[in-house]
Enzyme design. Structure first.
Site, short mmCIF file in Angstrom:
data_model
loop_
_atom_site.label_atom_id
_atom_site.label_comp_id
_atom_site.label_asym_id
_atom_site.label_seq_id
_atom_site.Cartn_x
_atom_site.Cartn_y
_atom_site.Cartn_z
N GLU A 33 33.11 47.44 44.52
CA GLU A 33 32.67 45.70 44.25
C GLU A 33 31.98 44.79 45.48
O GLU A 33 31.64 45.24 46.73
CB GLU A 33 33.89 44.70 43.93
N LYS A 106 31.54 41.05 34.63
CA LYS A 106 33.29 40.96 34.89
C LYS A 106 33.79 39.69 34.76
O LYS A 106 33.15 38.72 34.51
CB LYS A 106 33.54 40.65 37.11
N CYS A 146 38.00 44.59 39.70
CA CYS A 146 38.84 44.39 40.51
C CYS A 146 39.33 43.33 40.05
O CYS A 146 40.71 43.42 39.23
CB CYS A 146 38.46 43.19 41.47
#
Length: 257
Positions: A33, A106, A146
């Site tokens: 990321e 995301k 994440c």
């Protein structure tokens, strides 16, 4: 990686590390990321955000995939969102010919605060809305980023997959507490491999990320790990092992909800 505020510097590092992975036999590569930029301020990524299909970051990723003939999951890059002052934090997938064939934005945006640090991704990022999967030479791959790791319902929504990729930049505080446990849980409960490519070290902006990039098998065993700093963690996806685990412990078939 331990990315810096310089896009050009990070591209050079990614080229070197992808080359190392390919020399080790990789046919599928995942970047972390925020690999193109870990700015001095959260708004730095807004300044370098690219339109989908153009820009030096996307050109670099397409070139790496094409040059090495690999599937490349481009960690995340900032894409223009259409909302002023905010970007999409996006994984783009490139096939071995260098064509961009899939994406995942995301969904879950990180927020955390204690006595010494504070983070709020919603200030500069627009959340995604759709689950991301793609068929590759290594099988069906599910995509998470994440903070998504904390939401198991996202992974169930992917359906059965052979591999889950998790580019990340976990903070040192939350990573030390939860990163390894969450990764192993996602591998065990979905009975698939998990490949997590993470930022790991102290960055120019003073932020320290947890690292511990790793490959985990469907039984929850860690196959390879890079704890901190630059490096490559990898291994083979054993489809017979996936089938064996699912046959011996058919938890995915036993689901009732």
């Amino acid at each position: 990686m331990v990315s810096t505020p310089s896009v050009e510097e990070n591209i050079a590092t990614a080229r070197r590390l992808v080359g190392q992975a390919v020399a080790d036999g990789a046919g599928l590569v995942v970047l972390p990321e925020y690999w193109p930029i870990m700015g001095r301020a959260d708004t730095d990524k807004v300044v370098v955000a690219e339109q989908l299909g153009s820009g030096i970051i996307q050109q670099a990723m397409a070139g790496l995939a094409r040059t090495h003939g690999v599937w490349l999951f481009g960690g995340t890059l900032p894409l223009v969102s259409g909302e002023a002052g905010k970007v999409l934090n996006t994984t783009l997938v490139f096939d071995p010919a260098g064509a961009q064939v899939s994406r995942y934005d995301k969904i879950h945006l990180f927020g955390f605060a204690n006595e010494s640090e504070s983070y709020d991704e919603a200030r500069t990022i627009v959340p995604g809305r759709h689950v991301g999967t793609v068929d590759t030479g290594a099988g069906k791959v599910g995509m998470a980023i994440c903070y998504d790791l904390r939401f198991p319902e996202l992974f169930r929504a992917m359906g059965p997959v052979d591999l889950i990729v998790v580019p990340a930049a976990f903070t040192y505080t939350t990573g030390a507490a939860h990163w390894d446990t969450l990764l192993r849980a996602r591998a065990i409960e979905n009975q698939c491999y998990v490949l997590a490519a993470a930022q790991g070290g102290t960055h120019v902006n003073g932020r320290r990320t947890w690292g511990h990039s790793q490959l985990i098998d469907p039984w929850g065993e860690v196959c390879a790990i890079v704890e901190e700093g630059e490096g490559v963690a990898g291994g083979r996806i054993d489809h017979q092992l996936i089938a064996s685990v699912r046959q011996k412990l058919p938890a995915l078939r036993h689901r009732t909800m």
